[in-house]
Write a protein that holds these residues in place. Structure first.
Motif, short mmCIF file in Angstrom:
data_model
loop_
_atom_site.label_atom_id
_atom_site.label_comp_id
_atom_site.label_asym_id
_atom_site.label_seq_id
_atom_site.Cartn_x
_atom_site.Cartn_y
_atom_site.Cartn_z
N GLU A 1 0.82 -1.21 0.00
CA GLU A 1 0.00 0.00 0.00
C GLU A 1 0.85 1.26 0.00
O GLU A 1 0.40 2.33 -0.44
CB GLU A 1 -0.94 0.01 1.21
N THR B 1 -1.13 -3.80 3.78
CA THR B 1 -1.84 -4.58 2.77
C THR B 1 -1.07 -4.63 1.46
O THR B 1 -0.57 -3.60 0.98
CB THR B 1 -3.25 -4.00 2.53
N LYS C 1 -5.70 -9.45 -2.57
CA LYS C 1 -4.98 -8.70 -1.54
C LYS C 1 -4.81 -9.57 -0.30
O LYS C 1 -5.56 -10.52 -0.07
CB LYS C 1 -5.70 -7.41 -1.18
N THR D 1 -3.06 -9.03 4.01
CA THR D 1 -2.52 -8.07 4.98
C THR D 1 -1.57 -8.77 5.94
O THR D 1 -1.86 -9.87 6.43
CB THR D 1 -3.67 -7.40 5.77
#
Length: 261
Positions: free
Chosen positions: A77, A186, A207, A209
């Motif tokens: 991110e 993420t 995605k 995390t």
């Protein structure tokens, strides 16, 4: 009125029509490949660098597809971006349960050279991905350590201990530390394929995390790397016993990323 020869010609042309249509279809229609990953991905950092492994189901529509590369791009991110390429494929053949209830899985690993995906069957593979840039950058650093080690072997009776004190050994340890890039936050996952029969990928973006506890555990592998490197250097020396190496792995949930409106 058409002659008998004309009628025969039309019949002959009609007989060839299905074959010609099939040829045209195969020539101009491309396979459409879909990659469906398992819900959890295996994240690591070992003496092969950053690791990204996961089980996938691969299907092909329209025509069979031939893949000679599957790659993955991870983008944090914060903007940090890394490219992975498939290294090997693991296939499960069977699972045997003994009288005590224990399970033994029969698997086979093979180099990731090419994969044929049929329209009739769903192909399921455990795909092991590594970062090519890590191996390319590591090789010259490791070669210098090997050269120093071989030189000390001819000049010092305590060449193994001297190798551990050398700048070249320090450089390898520093290299590994510098190439550890897993971060809290993420990551966006994008798959890509290369295909000699022009298959196209129709797949979602995903995605996952990583939490602080995940990154801290993975960073602990740097110490395991140091232990592994020391044991490689000291192998065969009097009284030395290799220490066990325990790699930490994390399995975050992989979820489909909804496309922007």
């Amino acid at each position: 009125m058409p002659s008998a020869a004309d009628v025969a010609a039309w019949i002959g042309a009609a007989a060839w029509a299905p074959q010609i249509a099939g040829w045209v279809y195969r020539r101009f229609v491309t396979p459409l490949v879909r990659i469906i990953p398992e819900k959890r991905v295996s994240i690591g950092f070992t003496n092969y660098g950053a690791i990204f492994n996961l089980r996938v189901a691969i299907s092909s529509d329209r025509l069979d597809a031939v893949l000679d590369q599957i790659s993955v791009t991870l983008e944090h991110e914060g903007g940090d971006r890394h490219e992975f390429a498939w290294i090997s494929l693991r296939e499960t053949f069977s699972q045997i349960v003994d009288e005590q209830g224990g399970k033994q899985t029969v698997e086979r690993d093979q180099p990731a050279i090419a994969l044929k995906v049929s329209t009739a069957l769903l192909s399921e593979k455990f795909v092991l991905f590594q970062e090519p840039s890590y191996h390319a950058a590591r090789q010259p650093v490791f070669d210098r350590l090997l050269e120093a080690h071989n030189h000390l072997r001819t000049t010092s009776p305590a060449f193994q201990q001297e190798t551990l004190k050398s700048k070249e050994f320090f450089d390898v340890i520093q290299f590994n530390q510098g190439r550890f890039w897993w971060q809290v936050g993420t990551y966006t996952v994008r798959f890509a394929i290369r295909s000699p029969n022009r298959a196209k990928l129709n797949s979602n973006t995903y995605k996952f995390t990583l939490l602080k506890a995940d990154v801290d555990a993975l960073r602990g592998n740097l110490e395991q790397l140091r232990v592994d490197m020391e044991d490689r250097v000291l192998a065969g020396s009097a009284g030395h016993t290799n220490r066990p190496v325990f790699w930490a792995w994390r399995e975050p949930v992989l979820s489909a990323l909804e496309p922007s409106a």
